[in-house]
Design an enzyme around this catalytic site. Structure first.
Site, mmCIF file in Angstrom:
data_model
loop_
_atom_site.group_PDB
_atom_site.id
_atom_site.type_symbol
_atom_site.label_atom_id
_atom_site.label_comp_id
_atom_site.label_asym_id
_atom_site.label_seq_id
_atom_site.Cartn_x
_atom_site.Cartn_y
_atom_site.Cartn_z
ATOM 1 N N ARG A 305 4.454 -13.029 18.458
ATOM 2 C CA ARG A 305 4.340 -11.559 18.478
ATOM 3 C C ARG A 305 3.844 -11.073 19.835
ATOM 4 O O ARG A 305 4.327 -10.048 20.348
ATOM 5 C CB ARG A 305 3.399 -11.105 17.369
ATOM 6 C CG ARG A 305 3.045 -9.628 17.404
ATOM 7 C CD ARG A 305 2.144 -9.266 16.254
ATOM 8 N NE ARG A 305 1.640 -7.919 16.363
ATOM 9 C CZ ARG A 305 0.486 -7.576 16.933
ATOM 10 N NH1 ARG A 305 -0.288 -8.520 17.448
ATOM 11 N NH2 ARG A 305 0.108 -6.311 17.000
ATOM 12 N N SER A 326 4.262 -5.265 14.688
ATOM 13 C CA SER A 326 3.124 -5.735 13.906
ATOM 14 C C SER A 326 3.542 -7.017 13.179
ATOM 15 O O SER A 326 4.668 -7.500 13.320
ATOM 16 C CB SER A 326 2.677 -4.672 12.904
ATOM 17 O OG SER A 326 3.699 -4.417 11.956
ATOM 18 N N ASP A 381 -1.139 3.364 2.383
ATOM 19 C CA ASP A 381 -2.266 4.258 2.129
ATOM 20 C C ASP A 381 -2.036 5.545 2.909
ATOM 21 O O ASP A 381 -1.966 5.529 4.142
ATOM 22 C CB ASP A 381 -3.573 3.599 2.552
ATOM 23 C CG ASP A 381 -4.774 4.489 2.296
ATOM 24 O OD1 ASP A 381 -4.800 5.164 1.247
ATOM 25 O OD2 ASP A 381 -5.682 4.534 3.151
ATOM 26 N N GLN A 410 6.591 5.295 7.338
ATOM 27 C CA GLN A 410 5.171 5.597 7.519
ATOM 28 C C GLN A 410 4.976 7.032 7.994
ATOM 29 O O GLN A 410 4.066 7.730 7.524
ATOM 30 C CB GLN A 410 4.560 4.624 8.527
ATOM 31 C CG GLN A 410 3.071 4.825 8.776
ATOM 32 C CD GLN A 410 2.224 4.469 7.581
ATOM 33 O OE1 GLN A 410 2.516 3.498 6.873
ATOM 34 N NE2 GLN A 410 1.178 5.236 7.330
ATOM 35 N N SER A 431 2.144 -5.745 -0.421
ATOM 36 C CA SER A 431 0.974 -4.885 -0.228
ATOM 37 C C SER A 431 0.081 -5.499 0.845
ATOM 38 O O SER A 431 -0.497 -6.570 0.653
ATOM 39 C CB SER A 431 0.191 -4.738 -1.538
ATOM 40 O OG SER A 431 -0.973 -3.957 -1.353
ATOM 41 N N ASN A 432 -0.014 -4.809 1.980
ATOM 42 C CA ASN A 432 -0.802 -5.308 3.119
ATOM 43 C C ASN A 432 -2.204 -4.707 3.056
ATOM 44 O O ASN A 432 -2.558 -3.818 3.826
ATOM 45 C CB ASN A 432 -0.103 -4.960 4.431
ATOM 46 C CG ASN A 432 -0.816 -5.554 5.631
ATOM 47 O OD1 ASN A 432 -1.584 -6.497 5.495
ATOM 48 N ND2 ASN A 432 -0.561 -4.995 6.803
ATOM 49 N N SER A 435 -4.908 -4.796 6.192
ATOM 50 C CA SER A 435 -5.048 -3.820 7.275
ATOM 51 C C SER A 435 -6.267 -2.932 7.072
ATOM 52 O O SER A 435 -6.765 -2.334 8.019
ATOM 53 C CB SER A 435 -3.785 -2.955 7.359
ATOM 54 O OG SER A 435 -3.568 -2.274 6.122
ATOM 55 N N GLY A 456 -3.846 -10.548 2.699
ATOM 56 C CA GLY A 456 -5.252 -10.330 3.005
ATOM 57 C C GLY A 456 -5.500 -10.163 4.495
ATOM 58 O O GLY A 456 -4.578 -10.104 5.314
ATOM 59 N N HIS A 488 4.888 -13.601 -15.935
ATOM 60 C CA HIS A 488 4.918 -14.942 -16.499
ATOM 61 C C HIS A 488 5.914 -15.067 -17.655
ATOM 62 O O HIS A 488 6.104 -16.170 -18.194
ATOM 63 C CB HIS A 488 3.523 -15.340 -16.988
ATOM 64 C CG HIS A 488 3.238 -16.813 -16.822
ATOM 65 N ND1 HIS A 488 4.234 -17.746 -16.658
ATOM 66 C CD2 HIS A 488 2.077 -17.504 -16.778
ATOM 67 C CE1 HIS A 488 3.713 -18.944 -16.531
ATOM 68 N NE2 HIS A 488 2.387 -18.833 -16.600
ATOM 69 N N ASP A 492 7.778 -19.003 -13.746
ATOM 70 C CA ASP A 492 6.741 -19.996 -13.987
ATOM 71 C C ASP A 492 6.007 -20.290 -12.682
ATOM 72 O O ASP A 492 6.459 -19.927 -11.590
ATOM 73 C CB ASP A 492 7.337 -21.280 -14.576
ATOM 74 C CG ASP A 492 8.449 -21.851 -13.700
ATOM 75 O OD1 ASP A 492 8.134 -22.332 -12.587
ATOM 76 O OD2 ASP A 492 9.626 -21.804 -14.116
#
Length: 518
Positions: A305, A326, A381, A410, A431-432, A435, A456, A488, A492
């Protein structure tokens, strides 16, 4: 001689007028009706002039939406395709345009009310394409009041009310007698951007009471903050009836907590975004979840990056519309590449008799529907709350294309301009949360999907080197945790673990993406 000629002409005109009057008297009533077609034509059109405009379906399964703001008011002239109002549904705001040209006669809903799909929400006079002078000419003038009516009206105005005024009311009237008149706001004073309206809801401010300083009296964020400061300073400067002043305590002060006495609870209505999240998560949590976590080494991706961002800074590529990359576009591309090998993670469950929501009573026959396109939703967000726009057909995009689409979504999400098309059609979600903060999480699977990935926070940790011959050497590593949740009922643990391992391999060796460029 002149006198005889004049009298002869007068007698001829008299005979002609008499013959015409006799012919009109003998004519049938239908002929008389036909002689004034304009009056009858205008009387017939006036009965069908006002057209109720129905709120069209703006999305699949949407039965109602909230009126955010009106762009018109009764009496305003509109043209075809002119914006009428802005509505919000399923976390997306949409502008409704007019299908007719005319004059607005009635608004069926106020701002903030829920409008029903398929029901009238505004009435438009189709004769509004006439000139304003013609409309005024067609409107009968108000009858002037007679002299007796003027006398009665003057007596009513001059006669004061005979009710008893309480001392408190008298004091209030006396205090406000010298106060300046309220600020005259423009007709667009209650119009504001979605971010400004969200701010007013958070600060418990009625936006219609805020004097706007924007164009045509539009309310801005600065006006909201100024109104709140004025409201807070007013009780502190006004002395109480006993002569003592009000003491403002810090919300973290223990003395203020003890003086407050009993617990106070204030009921507050949910916003439209919160209502939709409440309904969606309630349905989603009926899906049997299981959690799988993995640790991913980002060291090589960090180096790649950094090199690519240097290339973008030097080249100044205007066609990519991406100034800086990013980590999220690389992760989204890795997820898409793993879906080719494990397409079950891109599928959805449909049970007969459940309208495709995947939740049945166990007696219905379930069906697993595979989908060809990888439409990856990305949790964001925003000032309006949690929104999940969708990056469409990720399999056909490269990393730059994904980054450009993320930037577009965004920008729309921050301003509250996401359309229903931008929010629909997701097949898997990323889902980040890293950040914002947090290392581990347990994400909730979105309905009509079977898996979701939570990213995370990336952190620096010491680790042993993997280079042959240097296994005892401690090096710096950039590590991030991936947290998966899956349905589930159809997925599996072994399948999800193998798919997660493919993604981990691609992220730890990002050069593999070069071999899969399309």
């Amino acid at each position: 001689m002149l006198w005889h000629q004049t009298s002869r002409a007068v007698r001829q005109q008299w005979r002609v007028s008499g013959a015409l009057s006799q012919r009109v008297a003998r004519a049938p009533s239908s002929a008389l009706y036909y002689q004034s077609p304009a009056r009858a034509f205008h009387a017939a059109r006036s009965l069908m002039a006002v057209k109720p405009v129905l709120l069209a379906d703006i999305g699949e399964g949407i039965v109602e939406c909230e009126i955010i703001q009106w762009f018109v008011e009764p009496g305003a002239r509109v043209e075809e395709f002119s914006p009428l109002c802005e509505v919000q549904s399923d976390k997306a705001s949409v502008e409704i345009t007019s299908r007719f040209a005319g004059v607005v006669k009635k608004l069926h809903y106020d701002a903030g009310e829920m409008a029903k799909v398929g029901k009238p929400f505004v009435d438009i006079d189709l004769e509004g394409d006439a000139a304003k002078e013609d409309l005024e000419a067609l409107t009968p003038p108000e009858p002037k009041p007679t002299s007796n009516q003027e006398n009665i009206r003057s007596e009513v105005v001059q006669t004061p009310p005979t009710f008893e005024t309480r001392p408190a009311v008298q004091q209030s009237i006396t205090e406000h007698a010298g106060s300046p008149s309220p600020v005259q706001k423009g007709k667009y004073a209650s119009l504001a951007t979605p971010a400004t309206r969200h701010l007013s809801k958070e600060l418990d401010v009625d936006i219609s009471h805020v004097p706007g300083t924007g164009k045509d009296g539009r309310v801005l964020k600065e006006d909201i903050y100024k109104f709140v400061e004025t409201r807070k300073s007013a009780p502190a400067q006004t002395p109480s009836s006993g002569g003592s002043t009000t003491t403002l305590t810090s919300p973290f002060s223990l003395s203020g907590a003890s003086a407050a006495g009993l617990q106070q609870e204030t009921p507050t209505a949910m916003t439209r975004t919160q209502e939709m999240m409440f309904k969606t998560m309630t349905r989603s949590l009926s899906i049997p979840h299981f959690l799988y976590a993995d640790e991913v080494d980002f060291t090589s991706l960090v180096e790649l990056r950094g090199r690519l961002n240097k290339v973008l800074a030097k080249s100044g590529l205007s066609d990519s519309q991406v100034a800086k990359l990013s980590y999220l576009p690389f992760i989204i591309k890795a997820v898409s590449m793993s879906l080719y090998k494990y397409p079950i993670l891109n599928a959805r469950v449909e049970v007969e008799g459940t309208n495709g929501n995947g939740n049945g009573n166990g007696n219905n026959k379930p069906t697993l529907i595979f989908r060809s396109h990888h439409n990856i939703g990305v949790a964001m967000d925003t000032p309006q709350g949690l929104l999940v726009p969708v990056v469409k057909n990720v399999g056909g995009l490269n990393v730059l294309g994904i980054a450009a689409e993320l930037g577009r979504l965004q920008a729309l999400a921050v301003t509250g301009k996401l359309s229903p098309q931008d929010m629909a059609g997701g097949t898997i979600t990323v889902s980040n949360i890293g950040s914002i903060g947090g290392t581990y999480l347990s994400p909730v699977v979105v309905e009509r999907e079977v898996a979701i990935l939570g990213i995370g926070r990336m952190r620096t940790v010491p680790a042993f080197s993997t280079v042959p011959g240097e296994e005892d050497k401690v090096v710096r590593r950039q590590v991030c945790n991936f947290s998966w949740s899956a349905d589930h009922r159809v997925v599996d643990g072994a399948t999800l673990a193998r798919a997660a391992d493919v993604i981990r391999t691609i992220v730890e060796e990002p050069d593999v993406m070069v071999m899969h460029l399309r």
